[in-house]
Design an enzyme around this catalytic site. Structure first.
Site, PDB file in Angstrom:
ATOM      1  N   ASP A   9       1.011  -1.021  -0.382  1.00 47.03           N
ATOM      2  CA  ASP A   9      -0.175  -0.036   0.022  1.00 47.03           C
ATOM      3  C   ASP A   9       0.961   1.319   0.202  1.00 47.03           C
ATOM      4  O   ASP A   9       2.163   1.308  -0.549  1.00 47.03           O
ATOM      5  CB  ASP A   9      -1.234   0.040   1.130  1.00 47.03           C
ATOM      6  CG  ASP A   9      -0.569   0.107   2.691  1.00 47.03           C
ATOM      7  OD1 ASP A   9       0.514   0.344   3.127  1.00 47.03           O
ATOM      8  OD2 ASP A   9      -1.030   0.161   3.774  1.00 47.03           O
ATOM      9  N   HIS A  10      -0.050   2.220  -0.094  1.00 56.54           N
ATOM     10  CA  HIS A  10       1.183   3.351   0.254  1.00 56.54           C
ATOM     11  C   HIS A  10       2.326   3.727   1.289  1.00 56.54           C
ATOM     12  O   HIS A  10       3.189   3.997   1.078  1.00 56.54           O
ATOM     13  CB  HIS A  10       0.620   5.143   0.263  1.00 56.54           C
ATOM     14  CG  HIS A  10      -0.942   4.983   1.371  1.00 56.54           C
ATOM     15  ND1 HIS A  10      -1.813   3.862   1.388  1.00 56.54           N
ATOM     16  CD2 HIS A  10      -0.463   5.462   2.834  1.00 56.54           C
ATOM     17  CE1 HIS A  10      -2.416   4.135   2.653  1.00 56.54           C
ATOM     18  NE2 HIS A  10      -1.707   4.832   3.549  1.00 56.54           N
ATOM     19  N   CYS A  68       3.170  -3.029   3.835  1.00 56.69           N
ATOM     20  CA  CYS A  68       2.962  -2.049   4.565  1.00 56.69           C
ATOM     21  C   CYS A  68       3.851  -1.304   5.511  1.00 56.69           C
ATOM     22  O   CYS A  68       4.925  -1.526   5.966  1.00 56.69           O
ATOM     23  CB  CYS A  68       1.561  -2.487   5.265  1.00 56.69           C
ATOM     24  SG  CYS A  68       1.692  -3.420   6.197  1.00 56.69           S
ATOM     25  N   THR A  70       3.084  -1.601   8.673  1.00 63.47           N
ATOM     26  CA  THR A  70       3.384  -2.440  10.219  1.00 63.47           C
ATOM     27  C   THR A  70       4.099  -3.797   8.801  1.00 63.47           C
ATOM     28  O   THR A  70       4.551  -4.949   9.699  1.00 63.47           O
ATOM     29  CB  THR A  70       2.426  -2.669  11.049  1.00 63.47           C
ATOM     30  OG1 THR A  70       1.439  -3.188  10.914  1.00 63.47           O
ATOM     31  CG2 THR A  70       2.382  -1.515  12.490  1.00 63.47           C
ATOM     32  N   GLY A  71       3.060  -4.256   7.944  1.00 60.75           N
ATOM     33  CA  GLY A  71       3.265  -5.730   8.062  1.00 60.75           C
ATOM     34  C   GLY A  71       1.903  -6.342   8.385  1.00 60.75           C
ATOM     35  O   GLY A  71       1.526  -7.283   7.486  1.00 60.75           O
ATOM     36  N   GLY A  73      -1.585  -4.902   8.890  1.00 61.95           N
ATOM     37  CA  GLY A  73      -2.860  -5.618   7.910  1.00 61.95           C
ATOM     38  C   GLY A  73      -2.814  -5.908   6.557  1.00 61.95           C
ATOM     39  O   GLY A  73      -3.530  -6.983   6.377  1.00 61.95           O
ATOM     40  N   HIS A 101       9.086 -24.497   9.431  1.00 58.90           N
ATOM     41  CA  HIS A 101       7.938 -25.390   9.446  1.00 58.90           C
ATOM     42  C   HIS A 101       6.621 -24.616   9.164  1.00 58.90           C
ATOM     43  O   HIS A 101       5.721 -26.074   9.612  1.00 58.90           O
ATOM     44  CB  HIS A 101       8.233 -24.795  11.021  1.00 58.90           C
ATOM     45  CG  HIS A 101       9.325 -24.999  11.313  1.00 58.90           C
ATOM     46  ND1 HIS A 101       9.781 -25.315  13.269  1.00 58.90           N
ATOM     47  CD2 HIS A 101      10.896 -25.545  11.461  1.00 58.90           C
ATOM     48  CE1 HIS A 101      10.298 -26.419  13.317  1.00 58.90           C
ATOM     49  NE2 HIS A 101      11.503 -26.311  12.129  1.00 58.90           N
ATOM     50  N   HIS A 136       5.607 -31.378  10.116  1.00 62.90           N
ATOM     51  CA  HIS A 136       4.839 -29.832   9.826  1.00 62.90           C
ATOM     52  C   HIS A 136       4.219 -30.201   9.025  1.00 62.90           C
ATOM     53  O   HIS A 136       3.275 -29.261   8.560  1.00 62.90           O
ATOM     54  CB  HIS A 136       6.251 -28.922  10.039  1.00 62.90           C
ATOM     55  CG  HIS A 136       7.528 -28.813   9.906  1.00 62.90           C
ATOM     56  ND1 HIS A 136       7.177 -28.751  11.520  1.00 62.90           N
ATOM     57  CD2 HIS A 136       8.832 -29.530  10.563  1.00 62.90           C
ATOM     58  CE1 HIS A 136       8.603 -28.639  12.603  1.00 62.90           C
ATOM     59  NE2 HIS A 136       9.187 -28.632  11.420  1.00 62.90           N
TER      60      HIS A 136
HETATM   61  C1  RB5 Z   1      -1.721   3.164   5.993  1.00 66.80           C
HETATM   62  O1  RB5 Z   1      -1.184   3.766   7.044  1.00 66.80           O
HETATM   63  C2  RB5 Z   1      -1.153   1.463   6.904  1.00 66.80           C
HETATM   64  O2  RB5 Z   1      -1.693   1.927   8.062  1.00 66.80           O
HETATM   65  C3  RB5 Z   1      -0.888   0.640   6.820  1.00 66.80           C
HETATM   66  O3  RB5 Z   1       0.423   0.791   5.769  1.00 66.80           O
HETATM   67  C4  RB5 Z   1      -0.520  -0.782   7.278  1.00 66.80           C
HETATM   68  O4  RB5 Z   1       0.742  -0.703   8.687  1.00 66.80           O
HETATM   69  C5  RB5 Z   1      -1.738  -1.576   8.198  1.00 66.80           C
HETATM   70  O5  RB5 Z   1      -1.355  -2.769   8.969  1.00 66.80           O
END
Ligand code: RB5
Length: 155
Positions: A9-10, A68, A70-71, A73, A101, A136
């Site tokens: 995403d952005h 994204c 944090t990874g 979402g 695993h 596994h």
């Molecule tokens: C976008 O602002 C942010 O919410 C998205 O990139 C991600 O971190 C969601 O899990």
């Protein structure tokens, strides 16, 4: 895993593009690079994750790397897709073990969490690690059975 679907995403555009160059330098084929062209183009990560996961499942030698902020979402979305096993990774041991695993076919990274060099190490480790099978395999089959509905969860 020979071909890779990259998506962001952005919040993950810059790291996604850096990873694209990196995996190509390692000799992998980038099957697709999904998501916005710039960090200024806001989008919804579940849309991109779904498109990427469908592409991952379209070929047996394919894996996905989804980025994204944090990874998290991306991973939550990807794990809703039947046949996808996705993990958020922030350390090399986990990057290896989700392959060895868990037979992960998608790795998720957070651009706002990781530096580019650690992210590249995680990518290299994920792509060079193999599923160990054996005991596994039974556990992975149980993960997949959860997606198939209540009648399949008695494995
Ligand atoms: C976008 O602002 C942010 O919410 C998205 O990139 C991600 O971190 C969601 O899990």
């Amino acid at each position: 895993m020979k071909t890779i679907v990259l998506a962001s995403d952005h919040g993950g555009v810059r790291l996604r593009d850096e990873i694209a160059h990196f995996v190509q330098s390692l000799g992998f084929v980038v099957e697709a690079k999904l998501g916005p062209a710039s960090a200024e183009e806001s989008c919804d990560y579940p849309d991109v994750a779904l498109e990427a996961c469908r592409m991952v499942l379209a070929a047996s030698d394919r894996c996905g790397i989804l980025v994204c902020g944090t990874g998290q979402g991306m991973a939550m979305s990807a794990n809703k897709v039947v046949g996808i096993r996705a993990g958020v990774v922030g350390d090399p041991f986990s990057a290896q073990m989700i392959r060895a695993h868990n037979d992960a076919n998608v790795m998720c990274l957070g651009e706002r969490v990781l530096g580019a060099e650690i992210a590249k190490l995680l990518v290299r480790t994920f792509l060079s690690s193999e599923f160990e099978g054996g005991r596994h395999q039974r556990r992975v089959a149980k993960i997949d059975a959860i997606c198939s509905g209540p009648s399949s969860t008695s494995l």
